[in-house]
Design a protein around this motif. Structure first.
Motif, short mmCIF file in Angstrom:
data_model
loop_
_atom_site.label_atom_id
_atom_site.label_comp_id
_atom_site.label_asym_id
_atom_site.label_seq_id
_atom_site.Cartn_x
_atom_site.Cartn_y
_atom_site.Cartn_z
N LEU A 300 0.91 -1.15 0.10
CA LEU A 300 0.03 -0.17 0.01
C LEU A 300 0.94 1.23 -0.05
N TRP A 301 1.89 1.29 0.60
CA TRP A 301 2.77 2.27 0.86
C TRP A 301 3.38 2.66 -0.66
N GLU A 302 3.87 1.64 -1.35
CA GLU A 302 4.31 1.73 -2.65
C GLU A 302 3.52 2.27 -3.70
N LEU A 303 2.25 1.77 -3.49
CA LEU A 303 0.95 2.27 -4.28
C LEU A 303 0.91 3.94 -4.19
N ALA A 304 0.95 4.23 -2.87
CA ALA A 304 0.91 5.81 -2.67
C ALA A 304 1.99 6.58 -3.26
N LEU A 305 3.23 5.85 -3.13
CA LEU A 305 4.37 6.64 -3.54
C LEU A 305 4.51 6.54 -5.34
N GLY A 306 3.94 5.27 -5.61
CA GLY A 306 4.42 5.17 -7.10
C GLY A 306 3.11 5.35 -8.00
N TYR A 307 2.17 4.42 -8.09
CA TYR A 307 1.13 4.71 -8.98
C TYR A 307 0.24 5.87 -8.68
N ASN A 308 -0.11 5.95 -7.47
CA ASN A 308 -0.95 7.19 -7.14
C ASN A 308 -0.10 8.26 -6.48
N GLY A 309 1.24 8.35 -6.43
CA GLY A 309 1.89 9.36 -6.02
C GLY A 309 2.97 9.99 -7.17
N LEU A 310 3.96 9.59 -7.21
CA LEU A 310 5.26 10.30 -8.20
C LEU A 310 4.52 10.00 -9.78
N GLY A 311 3.94 8.75 -9.88
CA GLY A 311 3.59 8.22 -11.08
C GLY A 311 2.64 9.40 -11.63
N ARG A 312 1.62 9.76 -10.65
CA ARG A 312 0.79 10.78 -11.35
C ARG A 312 1.33 12.24 -11.55
N ILE A 313 2.27 12.65 -10.72
CA ILE A 313 2.87 13.74 -10.83
C ILE A 313 3.88 13.83 -12.05
N LEU A 314 4.63 12.73 -11.97
CA LEU A 314 5.81 12.72 -13.02
C LEU A 314 5.55 12.02 -14.29
N GLY A 315 4.46 11.05 -14.33
CA GLY A 315 4.21 10.45 -15.57
C GLY A 315 5.08 9.20 -15.61
N ASN A 319 3.04 5.16 -13.71
CA ASN A 319 1.47 5.86 -13.60
C ASN A 319 0.33 4.96 -14.45
N GLY A 320 0.77 3.68 -14.30
CA GLY A 320 -0.01 2.99 -14.93
C GLY A 320 -0.31 2.86 -16.36
N GLY A 321 0.64 3.29 -17.00
CA GLY A 321 0.78 3.51 -18.51
C GLY A 321 0.35 4.89 -18.96
N GLY A 322 -0.10 5.74 -18.11
CA GLY A 322 -0.70 7.03 -18.53
C GLY A 322 0.64 7.85 -19.25
N GLY A 323 1.71 7.85 -19.16
CA GLY A 323 2.67 8.69 -19.70
C GLY A 323 2.43 10.25 -19.30
N GLY A 324 3.22 10.73 -19.93
CA GLY A 324 3.28 12.31 -19.77
C GLY A 324 2.42 12.93 -20.46
N GLY A 325 2.17 14.13 -19.99
CA GLY A 325 1.31 15.05 -20.86
C GLY A 325 -0.11 14.92 -20.19
N GLN A 396 2.46 15.66 -14.66
CA GLN A 396 2.77 15.10 -16.13
C GLN A 396 2.05 13.52 -16.10
N GLY A 397 1.54 12.89 -15.27
CA GLY A 397 0.83 11.58 -15.33
C GLY A 397 -0.55 11.90 -15.75
N THR A 398 -1.39 10.74 -15.35
CA THR A 398 -2.67 10.70 -15.65
C THR A 398 -3.60 11.77 -14.64
N VAL A 399 -4.32 12.54 -15.44
CA VAL A 399 -5.38 13.65 -14.73
C VAL A 399 -6.54 13.64 -15.34
N HIS A 400 -7.50 13.58 -14.56
CA HIS A 400 -8.83 13.67 -15.04
C HIS A 400 -9.53 14.95 -14.69
N SER A 401 -10.36 15.40 -15.46
CA SER A 401 -10.93 16.66 -15.14
C SER A 401 -11.54 16.75 -14.03
N TYR A 402 -12.19 15.63 -13.38
CA TYR A 402 -13.11 15.50 -12.29
C TYR A 402 -12.13 15.76 -11.05
#
Length: 766
Positions: A300-315, A319-325, A396-402
């Motif tokens: 759960l800690w890795e999920l917070a820092l990775g997929y739902n953390g730095l992955g969202r910010i840095l892409g 980020n689950g394949g979200g990539g940048g932009g 830079q990672g996945t970001v939804h408008s909601y």
């Protein structure tokens, strides 16, 4: 000569030593100036009738506001069916198994959790346990959280800026389109916003008191609330910390040493509120709990820092394949992202006015003492606003408008508090111009949003709103400088201007609640001919271009993560992007010879439009034998046989009755296994069984290795394997999902049930 009795002297001392805390105690006491008698109301009476020194209109107006908020969030609540089936399936599983409820498992047999922490599922699961699982029991807590957010925003603003400002702030939250969307939806964002707003209210109470122990209790409470916000949506819940902490550090009525100590204790509250679940997951044997979906190492800690953390910010891959932009969803990262076609209709209606009045409020309180409450309020809400806007804008990672729903209370409070300060100085022509500018800029930006996002919808609205707002603002400025008998027209002009400026966001909000929303990418706003309701049409979202919603023009969204495209056409295939499996031990077992790659059987990976009124493109082996389930379940212009969210909680996975009957007839731990959470969610909702998701949300989670799957099959724990579905690494590459798919295809015979390809794992061919 009047004799001073000890009792009278005590009352006088109490009155003289704590005058500024008189309205903070929660009780409503007043000393009669003639008789010297003290009367007090109980808490229940205060709740119903208000304090004795409140204006007579204050409490009825608050009840009217809350009734309006309840109408907005509860009206035809079930028109979205199960909304996001991904979370709906987890709630259903929570009603069937206590461990699934605790960990937030997608299935009742605990193969894998959803890719978010479980706090919001706890509340929805409890509601479903009490009232029975349905669309209404699923969404009722979300709507009530919306009403609670409105009430807390009102309360926090009222305490320092007065009743009128508090009511206005609560109204603005209610009239925010993305708030109307998410407080009627089963994503975690509703609970996230409620907890953050409650934490802000707690800090307000801590700042205003002069009693150290009381302040400490409020700060601990604020910390615990933020901790639970972390357990709702992880790092996004921490974005309010800078604003809340700075407000207390600057304005609390204690020495610097005490303030710092209180902040440290508050941070301990954050750690405790969030850390207990992290510790529980770490200490619980991994073999006896579900795999943590979205994480690379079942943590759960890795999920917070990775997929739902730095992955969202840095892409990137984390980020689950979200990539940048912005992962192809939120437009180009940059300072103006909140004003692009994806975010504008959701949140930006009052954002220019909020920034203007925030600055104006600081100017107005420039020479106030350190402990000035209004300036503290501006620091608190302004810090929340600025930090969250910057984070969402530059992710830079996945970001939804909601995601922008997290801004609603901050924008509303900044407008109300800053506007109240400008209004108090309205005798000055400069401050009248500031107020008029806020009104006109709101109306002008609303004109632009309506022209860009909904040009064909009520085209007269933008003109009427703009013209009346300008007339009202000019009347306010000019009449305010005239003699007293003319000044009343200034107030009338301001009321007209404000109501006209709010015309766009109000209409967008009311349009949002009149239609259903499904899938993983819901969007607010009206249904527009030739486009998805509420979704940004036209242009390239990755470039942040403004789209058009004119009739006959179909826009697209790049589903880099979901592996599908959204558009009016339902005939084109949706190609799943290649995903990078998480690091760790490779799956054991010997897969069959030959490449496991290639296209998914009987259809490509499901898309995930999620916007109401438009189908996902591509077909998939989903329970409805049509369009995608869970993240991609939609209603509207779907192809024949697609799954549509039915009102009243029927969900979008009910049309394939033959397959559902087969699943319900099984007695194994999992009736079936399928690649990807989205497909598994649809089958969970379509049956009364547990369905194993292999690969998680993106299809690349190694939650089940080939060797483990083979052991499950050998022990009779899984009856069927359903082909199709999956994204990321689900159908190609060398991940365990691809290896399992290839092994099943090589050793079992495919059959078709209601258009869905499935394999009976109890009858091997080799």
């Amino acid at each position: 000569m009047t004799t001073t009795t000890p009792a009278r002297l005590l009352r006088r001392l109490r009155s003289d030593t704590a005058p500024h805390d008189k309205h903070l105690t929660g009780g409503a006491s007043r000393t009669n100036a003639v008789t010297g008698q003290t009367s007090s109301r109980g808490r229940a009476a205060t709740l119903l009738r208000g304090r004795q020194d409140d204006p007579t209109w204050a409490r009825p107006a608050l009840f009217a506001l809350l009734a309006f908020a309840a109408f907005v969030y509860l009206w035809d609540l079930t028109n979205s069916g199960y909304a996001n089936e991904f979370y709906a399936a987890a709630v259903k599983s929570a009603t069937q198994d206590a461990k699934a409820w605790l960990f937030g498992s997608l299935d009742a047999s605990n193969a894998i959790t959803v890719d978010k922490p479980p706090a919001s599922l706890w509340v929805m699961g409890l509601s479903a346990r009490i009232f029975g699982f349905s669309s209404f029991s699923l969404l009722l807590p979300q709507a009530l959280m919306g009403v609670g957010t409105v009430a807390l925003t009102h309360g926090a603003v009222r305490r320092w800026s007065g009743h009128a400002a508090g009511l206005f702030a609560g109204l603005l939250v209610t009239l925010t389109p993305v708030a109307a969307l998410m407080f009627r939806f089963d994503n975690p964002d509703a609970m996230l916003v409620l907890l953050m707003t409650a934490a802000a209210y707690a800090v307000v109470r801590a700042v205003e008191t002069t009693r150290g122990r009381v302040a400490l209790r409020w700060m601990i409470g604020a910390g615990l609330l933020i901790g639970f916000a972390f357990l709702t949506k992880m790092l996004q819940g921490l974005l309010v910390l800078p604003g809340l902490g700075l407000a207390y550090l600057v304005a609390a009525r204690f020495s610097l040493k005490q303030r710092l100590a209180h902040l440290v204790v508050g941070l301990v509250g954050v750690v405790v509120g969030a850390g207990w679940l992290v510790a529980l997951v770490s200490l619980w044997p991994a073999s006896a709990r579900p795999y943590i979906g979205g994480s690379a190492n079942n943590s759960l800690w890795e999920l917070a820092l990775g997929y739902n953390g730095l992955g969202r910010i840095l892409g990137g891959a984390g980020n689950g394949g979200g990539g940048g932009g912005g992962g192809g969803f939120g437009g180009t990262a940059g300072l103006l992202r909140m004003f692009n076609s994806q975010f504008a209709g959701e949140i930006s209606w009052l954002l220019p006015a909020a920034l203007l009045l925030l600055v104006a409020g600081f100017v107005a309180r420039g020479r106030a003492p350190r402990t000035d409450r209004v300036r503290a309020s501006l620091i608190l809400w302004g810090g929340w606003l600025v930090v969250t806007v910057l984070c969402l804008s530059f992710m830079q990672g996945t970001v939804h408008s909601y995601y922008a729903v997290a801004l609603a209370p901050a924008i509303a409070a900044c407008v109300a508090v800053g506007g109240r300060e400008a209004w108090a100085r309205r005798d000055s022509s400069v401050w009248r111009l500031v107020i008029a500018a806020a009104v006109v800029v709101t109306a002008a930006w609303s004109f632009q949003v309506l022209s860009t996002n909904a040009a064909s919808w009520m085209p007269w609205l933008k003109w009427v709103s703009l013209v009346l707002a300008v007339i009202g603002a000019l009347t306010f400025v000019v009449a305010g400088a005239r003699p007293a008998r003319v000044r009343r027209f200034a107030t009338i002009g301001l009321v007209i201007g404000v109501l006209s400026g709010l015309g766009g966001t109000t209409a967008y909000t009311l349009a949002t609640i009149t239609q259903g929303h499904t899938g993983s990418m819901p969007a607010s706003g009206p249904a527009v001919a030739g486009g998805a309701s509420g979704g940004p049409m036209g242009g390239d979202p990755s470039a942040g271009q403004a789209g058009t919603r004119s009739s006959g023009q179909q826009g697209t969204q790049q589903n880099a993560q979901q592996g599908g495209t959204t558009g009016g056409s339902s005939s084109s295939s949706a190609q799943a992007p290649t995903g990078t499996p998480p690091s760790g031990q490779p799956p054991t077992g010997t897969p069959p010879s030959g490449s496991p790659g290639g296209s998914a059987p009987n259809g490509a990976a499901p898309g995930a439009s999620g916007t109401n009124g438009q189908s996902s493109s591509g077909s998939t082996n989903s329970p409805g034998s049509g369009s995608a389930s869970s993240g991609g379940a939609t209603s509207g212009s779907a192809t024949s046989g697609s799954m549509q969210a039915a009102p009243g909680g029927q969900g979008s996975a009910t049309s394939n009755t033959a397959l559902s009957a087969k699943l319900d007839a099984t007695t194994s731990t999992w009736s079936a296994a399928v690649i990807g959470d989205q497909s598994a969610a649809g089958y969970i909702l379509a049956s009364d069984t547990a369905v194993m998701s292999i690969g998680g949300w993106s299809g690349s989670d190694n939650n089940v290795t080939l060797a483990q799957f083979q052991e499950y099959v050998k022990n009779g724990d899984i009856t069927y394997f359903i082909a199709g579905g999956g994204m990321g690494g689900g159908q190609g590459g060398n991940g365990s999902a691809a290896q399992i798919t290839a092994w099943v295809k090589a050793h079992y015979t495919a059959t078709t049930v209601g258009g869905v390809t499935m394999y009976n794992l109890t009858k091997a061919t080799s």
